[in-house]
Motif scaffolding. Structure first.
Motif, mmCIF file in Angstrom:
data_model
loop_
_atom_site.group_PDB
_atom_site.id
_atom_site.type_symbol
_atom_site.label_atom_id
_atom_site.label_comp_id
_atom_site.label_asym_id
_atom_site.label_seq_id
_atom_site.Cartn_x
_atom_site.Cartn_y
_atom_site.Cartn_z
ATOM 1 N N MET A 1 0.849 -1.177 0.000
ATOM 2 C CA MET A 1 0.000 0.000 0.000
ATOM 3 C C MET A 1 0.891 1.235 0.000
ATOM 4 O O MET A 1 1.819 1.321 0.781
ATOM 5 C CB MET A 1 -0.877 0.001 1.252
ATOM 6 N N GLN A 2 0.583 2.180 -0.861
ATOM 7 C CA GLN A 2 1.320 3.440 -0.904
ATOM 8 C C GLN A 2 0.317 4.586 -0.792
ATOM 9 O O GLN A 2 -0.382 4.896 -1.754
ATOM 10 C CB GLN A 2 2.125 3.558 -2.211
ATOM 11 N N LEU A 3 0.228 5.189 0.395
ATOM 12 C CA LEU A 3 -0.684 6.313 0.583
ATOM 13 C C LEU A 3 -0.211 7.500 -0.243
ATOM 14 O O LEU A 3 0.988 7.762 -0.331
ATOM 15 C CB LEU A 3 -0.758 6.698 2.048
ATOM 16 N N GLN A 4 -1.137 8.221 -0.816
ATOM 17 C CA GLN A 4 -0.819 9.391 -1.631
ATOM 18 C C GLN A 4 -0.806 10.670 -0.803
ATOM 19 O O GLN A 4 0.051 11.519 -0.979
ATOM 20 C CB GLN A 4 -1.831 9.533 -2.773
ATOM 21 N N ARG A 5 -1.810 10.825 0.046
ATOM 22 C CA ARG A 5 -1.958 11.986 0.935
ATOM 23 C C ARG A 5 -3.217 11.758 1.753
ATOM 24 O O ARG A 5 -3.941 10.789 1.530
ATOM 25 C CB ARG A 5 -2.050 13.294 0.152
ATOM 26 N N ILE A 6 -3.523 12.641 2.652
ATOM 27 C CA ILE A 6 -4.791 12.581 3.374
ATOM 28 C C ILE A 6 -5.869 13.099 2.427
ATOM 29 O O ILE A 6 -5.757 14.204 1.897
ATOM 30 C CB ILE A 6 -4.747 13.416 4.663
ATOM 31 N N HIS A 7 -6.890 12.309 2.196
ATOM 32 C CA HIS A 7 -7.985 12.719 1.312
ATOM 33 C C HIS A 7 -8.789 13.839 1.963
ATOM 34 O O HIS A 7 -9.044 14.879 1.354
ATOM 35 C CB HIS A 7 -8.887 11.519 1.009
#
Length: 181
Positions: A1-7
């Protein structure tokens, strides 16, 4: 899993309109989206709500739910008011001082600036009782590298002792010395 940013980060509010207007006035946030439903999509529960979204800059979104059918909002009485907060970054300490003047002009009670050695902060509350922090970084890349290096050892010591570790005392000592000159 690679988080992009806080949605988005979501909080509850007393009144959606009042909350949107406050964040527009106090922090110059743009109101970008509203969603209203009579039931919660994830659970199917009947619970009418208004969900509003504000642009907090650089793709960051702050959201609020107004829940007219729910019991009145409260806070965890075992958690001090200063603990739960949301912090927004400003570009400079000068911007922090200008923000304080703006907030005071709006009639808000503002605490700070408080020097945290690697950033300075102002604190105030929104109309829902949520604590807001405005922060301006003052750290050097070397300070941050040094702090990152000792973070695992600090956490390990804290986990064992529940006493504040002294691994980063150099930062506070240096700041005290600079302020005494």
């Amino acid at each position: 899993m690679q988080l992009q940013r806080i949605h988005h980060v979501a909080y509850r509010c007393h009144d959606a309109r009042e909350t949107v207007e406050f964040y527009q006035r106090a922090l110059n946030m743009r109101f970008v989206l509203a969603i209203a439903e009579d039931e919660v999509p994830s659970t199917g529960q009947p619970d009418p709500y208004m969900h509003v979204f504000l642009d907090a800059g650089m793709g960051n979104v702050l959201a609020f739910f107004e829940l007219p059918g729910a019991a009145p909002m409260g806070r965890d009485s075992n958690t001090p008011d200063w603990v739960q907060h949301i912090a927004f970054e400003l570009a400079s300490v000068e911007d922090l001082h200008a923000a304080k003047a703006h907030l005071l002009d709006l009639g808000l009670e503002v605490l700070g600036p408080t020097d945290h050695c690697i950033f300075q902060s102002l604190y105030f509350f929104d109309p829902n009782g949520h604590r807001i922090e405005l922060a301006a970084n003052t750290h050097s890349p070397q300070d941050m590298a040094r702090l990152a290096e000792v973070a695992p050892a600090m956490l390990e010591e804290w986990s064992r002792t529940k006493k504040a570790p002294r691994h980063a005392a150099w930062l506070h000592d240096r700041t005290r010395k600079e302020h005494s000159v």
